[in-house]
Design a protein around this motif. Structure first.
Motif, PDB file in Angstrom:
ATOM      1  N   ILE A 113       0.853  -1.178   0.000  1.00  0.00           N
ATOM      2  CA  ILE A 113       0.000   0.000   0.000  1.00  0.00           C
ATOM      3  C   ILE A 113       0.896   1.237   0.000  1.00  0.00           C
ATOM      4  O   ILE A 113       1.992   1.219   0.569  1.00  0.00           O
ATOM      5  CB  ILE A 113      -0.944  -0.027   1.222  1.00  0.00           C
ATOM      6  CG1 ILE A 113      -2.026   1.050   1.093  1.00  0.00           C
ATOM      7  CG2 ILE A 113      -0.192   0.155   2.529  1.00  0.00           C
ATOM      8  CD1 ILE A 113      -3.174   0.874   2.070  1.00  0.00           C
TER       9      ILE A 113
ATOM     10  N   THR B  92      -1.676   0.082  -6.835  1.00  0.00           N
ATOM     11  CA  THR B  92      -3.123   0.257  -6.998  1.00  0.00           C
ATOM     12  C   THR B  92      -3.764   0.869  -5.764  1.00  0.00           C
ATOM     13  O   THR B  92      -4.724   1.610  -5.869  1.00  0.00           O
ATOM     14  CB  THR B  92      -3.804  -1.084  -7.291  1.00  0.00           C
ATOM     15  OG1 THR B  92      -3.339  -2.023  -6.340  1.00  0.00           O
ATOM     16  CG2 THR B  92      -3.520  -1.559  -8.691  1.00  0.00           C
ATOM     17  N   LEU B  93      -3.250   0.500  -4.579  1.00  0.00           N
ATOM     18  CA  LEU B  93      -3.819   1.032  -3.347  1.00  0.00           C
ATOM     19  C   LEU B  93      -2.959   2.179  -2.859  1.00  0.00           C
ATOM     20  O   LEU B  93      -1.738   2.046  -2.770  1.00  0.00           O
ATOM     21  CB  LEU B  93      -3.836  -0.052  -2.261  1.00  0.00           C
ATOM     22  CG  LEU B  93      -5.058  -0.950  -2.136  1.00  0.00           C
ATOM     23  CD1 LEU B  93      -4.831  -1.916  -0.987  1.00  0.00           C
ATOM     24  CD2 LEU B  93      -6.314  -0.164  -1.905  1.00  0.00           C
TER      25      LEU B  93
ATOM     26  N   LEU C  57      -8.505   7.063   0.613  1.00  0.00           N
ATOM     27  CA  LEU C  57      -8.017   5.819   0.019  1.00  0.00           C
ATOM     28  C   LEU C  57      -8.327   5.814  -1.466  1.00  0.00           C
ATOM     29  O   LEU C  57      -9.476   5.997  -1.880  1.00  0.00           O
ATOM     30  CB  LEU C  57      -8.682   4.617   0.704  1.00  0.00           C
ATOM     31  CG  LEU C  57      -8.381   3.253   0.093  1.00  0.00           C
ATOM     32  CD1 LEU C  57      -6.917   2.875   0.290  1.00  0.00           C
ATOM     33  CD2 LEU C  57      -9.283   2.190   0.695  1.00  0.00           C
ATOM     34  N   ASN C  58      -7.277   5.642  -2.248  1.00  0.00           N
ATOM     35  CA  ASN C  58      -7.428   5.590  -3.699  1.00  0.00           C
ATOM     36  C   ASN C  58      -7.285   4.149  -4.152  1.00  0.00           C
ATOM     37  O   ASN C  58      -6.201   3.574  -4.100  1.00  0.00           O
ATOM     38  CB  ASN C  58      -6.353   6.483  -4.327  1.00  0.00           C
ATOM     39  CG  ASN C  58      -6.568   6.643  -5.815  1.00  0.00           C
ATOM     40  OD1 ASN C  58      -7.306   5.880  -6.413  1.00  0.00           O
ATOM     41  ND2 ASN C  58      -5.926   7.641  -6.387  1.00  0.00           N
ATOM     42  N   ASP C  59      -8.401   3.532  -4.556  1.00  0.00           N
ATOM     43  CA  ASP C  59      -8.389   2.126  -4.962  1.00  0.00           C
ATOM     44  C   ASP C  59      -8.804   2.052  -6.429  1.00  0.00           C
ATOM     45  O   ASP C  59      -9.982   2.104  -6.746  1.00  0.00           O
ATOM     46  CB  ASP C  59      -9.361   1.360  -4.053  1.00  0.00           C
ATOM     47  CG  ASP C  59      -9.444  -0.108  -4.430  1.00  0.00           C
ATOM     48  OD1 ASP C  59      -8.676  -0.531  -5.321  1.00  0.00           O
ATOM     49  OD2 ASP C  59     -10.272  -0.813  -3.830  1.00  0.00           O
ATOM     50  N   LYS C  60      -7.833   1.891  -7.293  1.00  0.00           N
ATOM     51  CA  LYS C  60      -8.072   1.855  -8.754  1.00  0.00           C
ATOM     52  C   LYS C  60      -8.971   3.017  -9.185  1.00  0.00           C
ATOM     53  O   LYS C  60     -10.053   2.804  -9.732  1.00  0.00           O
ATOM     54  CB  LYS C  60      -8.717   0.528  -9.156  1.00  0.00           C
ATOM     55  CG  LYS C  60      -7.802  -0.666  -8.963  1.00  0.00           C
ATOM     56  CD  LYS C  60      -8.523  -1.935  -9.343  1.00  0.00           C
ATOM     57  CE  LYS C  60      -7.849  -3.142  -8.761  1.00  0.00           C
ATOM     58  NZ  LYS C  60      -8.762  -4.112  -8.193  1.00  0.00           N
TER      59      LYS C  60
ATOM     60  N   LEU D  34      -9.770  -2.051   4.542  1.00  0.00           N
ATOM     61  CA  LEU D  34      -8.597  -2.730   3.971  1.00  0.00           C
ATOM     62  C   LEU D  34      -8.625  -4.236   4.233  1.00  0.00           C
ATOM     63  O   LEU D  34      -8.252  -5.032   3.383  1.00  0.00           O
ATOM     64  CB  LEU D  34      -7.306  -2.127   4.536  1.00  0.00           C
ATOM     65  CG  LEU D  34      -6.967  -0.724   4.017  1.00  0.00           C
ATOM     66  CD1 LEU D  34      -5.762  -0.162   4.756  1.00  0.00           C
ATOM     67  CD2 LEU D  34      -6.697  -0.760   2.514  1.00  0.00           C
TER      68      LEU D  34
ATOM     69  N   TYR E 162     -10.908  -5.661   1.844  1.00  0.00           N
ATOM     70  CA  TYR E 162     -10.259  -5.639   0.530  1.00  0.00           C
ATOM     71  C   TYR E 162      -9.340  -6.859   0.378  1.00  0.00           C
ATOM     72  O   TYR E 162      -9.324  -7.530  -0.653  1.00  0.00           O
ATOM     73  CB  TYR E 162      -9.467  -4.337   0.396  1.00  0.00           C
ATOM     74  CG  TYR E 162      -8.520  -4.299  -0.780  1.00  0.00           C
ATOM     75  CD1 TYR E 162      -8.967  -3.828  -2.026  1.00  0.00           C
ATOM     76  CD2 TYR E 162      -7.200  -4.728  -0.665  1.00  0.00           C
ATOM     77  CE1 TYR E 162      -8.106  -3.800  -3.099  1.00  0.00           C
ATOM     78  CE2 TYR E 162      -6.340  -4.705  -1.735  1.00  0.00           C
ATOM     79  CZ  TYR E 162      -6.793  -4.231  -2.954  1.00  0.00           C
ATOM     80  OH  TYR E 162      -5.947  -4.208  -4.028  1.00  0.00           O
TER      81      TYR E 162
END
Lengths: 343, 338
Positions: free
Chosen positions: B266, B296-297, B312-315, B331, B334
């Protein structure tokens, strides 16, 4: 706080001694031939106007009281010492099979020799049976001690004690099978226990051995207090554990053995008296517990002896029965206390 | 200063059916000086208790020499030896009716006559011991009514009343809560400083030991090490002995750290005071921080007045959290999905 406790203890001890005096008087007067208080005073002041009463009073009742007092002292101190040795609140001469050991010694001396046509008591006298009982109880105490080195669990050790007792009984049965009728009868009467079969001569011998046992116990009282903290604590305080253990063995064996030789196996006094003393006086100090247990033991045995001659009846119960009736509830109570079984 | 405890080529262990089993499997050569506080550490089974008991003469040893203030536990008179060295083992005290005062007074055994007559200086020393250990207010209490911390104080008070130069303590802080533990450690330190006593104690609390002890005796599987704590950390002795898949010794502080196993990466941005805590939290749930920009995370911490928000930036999908706990839950979920 501490001062208050001292006064309290003194008060209780005074009461207990008064109880002993009262019980002794009752016990002297009580019996198949009733003696009144006035008679007793008369007998004490000027003997011999009634010969049979005189004999009963001086040769039966007084020796019986002295026997009861000596036995109470000896059994309770012996029980206290065993509880300290085994760190086991349920230890006592009877439950650990040590009385059975003494019984085996007596059986051997009374019946074993008769099997070979000898009369051991005639040959060796009453000292012989004391010796046999002490050797027997000493041997069994040694056995149970060796077992206790392997078994730390309180209950398992008691089972081992029971097994030893059974083994002793088995051997005694064997003796009974081969012995003469007369010595068999002598032995069976002995197993029921009695405080009234001791002569003045036997009393002299008994008081000597008990005195030695008591003196040794007083001599080791202080190191026993430290030893109660555990082997490591005792050793690191500079105590010679082996020496103290040997002295304890000798003392406990002399005390339990000599009583058992003359009075038969008196059950549960040795285990119960120290507990009552601890409970009343809230102490684990041997310097106090030795005399206090002795006082309680004497009271218990006097009560047991009075109960053998049921008041207002002519029934005579064996003293082993009355001591059990008194002692078993106390032992049960200790068991029910469960994990807090500390000494 | 002279060494008052020394061992030379000592082989300790125990006899079992007449056969000697050595624990540990090497010769022990150590020394302690007056006034030193020594922590004996090592894994279970390396012989800490055996060493302490052997020094105290409670356990036989196979060969070698022990010298405690000129006495050997093997040959010295037991009472004289008890005036030089006292020990508190982990032996259970199963006594129904002994008060703290009586218990501490029993420490005077080596100084009294056979019947234990209490003298004035006995009373003085016992009161001093009760005072120093902070248990005097409980002196009339029965020993088995005390809390674990209080009982430990009473046990130490008893070794004090024995008035010896050397005191050995086997795991004096086992079973204690953290406050009592530190108080007992402080007490030991005070006793060495104030009375110049040599105290050797075994412990599993390495973190605290390296902060208070003057010397560390480290019983390893192949040798014993006797150094000051800082030297032991510097020489990586602790790391060599204790480092494992889950445990790492910090080379600078000597602190012991738990190693979290990571299975995902991360990114973490933002320059706030909460960043280290966030990083710890990520490690704890199995995320390792990556500096790779293409990951990606990615989490960005933003400061908002007195509070923080975690983005949080997830894709290219963006989640916003006001609480770290909520972010961690997300998380974890996830990780389960992937």
């Amino acid at each position: 706080m501490a001062k208050l406790t001292k006064h309290y203890n003194f008060f209780i001890i005074t009461i207990l001694i008064i109880i002993i005096l009262v019980l002794s008087i009752i016990d002297i007067l009580n019996g198949s031939v009733k003696i009144s208080f006035n008679d007793a005073i008369n007998l004490l002041i000027n003997k011999s106007d009634n010969n049979s009463l005189n004999t009963i009073f001086f040769d039966i009742r007084i020796p019986r009281i002295i026997t009861a007092i000596l036995s109470g002292i000896a059994l309770s101190i012996s029980g206290l010492l065993m509880q300290t040795l085994f760190r086991n609140p349920l230890a006592g001469p009877y439950v650990l099979g040590i009385s059975s050991g003494a019984g085996l010694g007596v059986a051997l001396s009374v019946m074993g020799f008769s099997a070979f046509g000898l009369n051991f008591i005639e040959v060796a006298g009453s000292g012989g049976s004391i010796l046999a009982a002490c050797l027997g109880s000493g041997f069994f105490m040694f056995l149970i001690f060796v077992i206790s080195l392997k078994i730390k669990d309180v209950m398992t050790l008691l089972v081992a004690g029971m097994l030893l007792g059974s083994a002793a009984s088995a051997i005694i049965n064997l003796f009974q099978f081969v012995s003469s009728e007369q010595s068999l009868k002598l032995f069976v009467i002995w197993t029921m226990g009695s405080l009234s079969n001791t002569t003045w001569q036997q009393l002299a011998l008994m008081s000597c051995t008990i005195l030695i046992g008591v003196l040794i116990s007083i001599f080791i009282a202080y190191p026993l207090n430290v030893w109660l903290l555990g082997d490591d604590n005792a050793k690191s305080s500079g105590i010679n554990i082996n020496k103290i253990r040997n002295l304890l063995f000798i003392s406990a064996t002399l005390l339990a053995g000599s009583v058992t030789a003359f009075c038969g196996p008196l059950a549960f006094i040795g285990i119960a008296a120290p507990h009552i003393a601890r409970l009343i006086f809230k102490t684990s100090n041997h310097k106090l517990l030795i005399p206090l247990s002795a006082i309680i033991g004497v009271i218990m045995l006097l009560i047991a002896d009075i109960l053998t001659q049921l008041p207002f009846t002519n029934f005579l119960i064996p003293i082993n029965t009355t001591t059990s009736l008194l002692g078993v509830p106390i032992v049960l109570w200790i068991v029910l206390k469960g994990k807090k079984m500390w000494i | 200063m002279e060494n008052i405890v020394t061992t030379k080529e000592l082989i300790t262990g125990y006899y079992n059916n007449g056969k000697f089993s050595a624990i540990p499997q090497y010769q022990i050569n150590i020394a302690a000086k007056e006034g030193e506080l020594i922590a004996l550490i090592g894994s279970n089974g390396n012989g800490k208790t055996t060493l302490l008991k052997t020094l105290a003469g409670l356990q036989k040893y196979k060969s070698g020499e022990i010298n405690i203030f000129g006495n050997s536990p093997k040959t010295a008179n037991k009472l004289d030896f008890a005036k030089v060295l006292s020990i508190a083992t982990t032996e259970l005290l199963k006594i129904a009716y002994t008060s703290v005062y009586e218990f501490v007074m029993l420490g005077r055994y080596p100084y009294s006559n056979f019947f234990g007559k209490i003298k004035n200086d006995d009373i003085e020393i016992v009161n001093m011991a009760l005072n120093e250990t902070g248990i005097i207010h409980k002196k009339d209490e029965l020993l088995n009514r005390l809390s674990d911390g209080e009982r430990q104080r009473a046990v130490i008070a008893r070794t004090l009343s024995q008035n010896t130069n050397v005191i050995l303590l086997d795991e004096p802080t086992a079973f204690l809560d953290i406050k009592n533990k530190f108080e007992i450690f402080n007490l030991l330190k005070t006793l060495t400083l104030k009375f110049n006593k040599t105290i050797i104690f075994s412990t599993h609390d390495i973190n605290t030991a390296i902060h208070i002890a003057d010397k560390i005796w480290l019983l390893k599987t192949n040798c014993i090490i006797n150094k000051i704590p800082e030297q032991i950390i510097f020489d990586d002795d602790l790391a060599n002995e204790f480092n494992s898949d889950y445990l790492q010794i910090d080379k600078n502080s000597g602190n012991l750290n738990f190693i979290n196993k990571s299975s995902a990466f991360i990114g973490l941005e933002g320059n706030s005071k909460i960043q280290t805590l966030t990083k710890n939290a990520f490690n704890r749930i199995g995320f390792e921080i990556s500096s790779n920009k293409n990951i990606t995370l990615n989490v960005i911490i933003e400061e908002k007045g007195n509070s923080f928000i975690w983005k949080l930036n997830d894709k290219n999908e963006i989640f916003i959290f006001n609480q770290l706990e909520e972010l961690l839950l997300h998380l974890k979920f996830y990780k389960l999905k992937n």
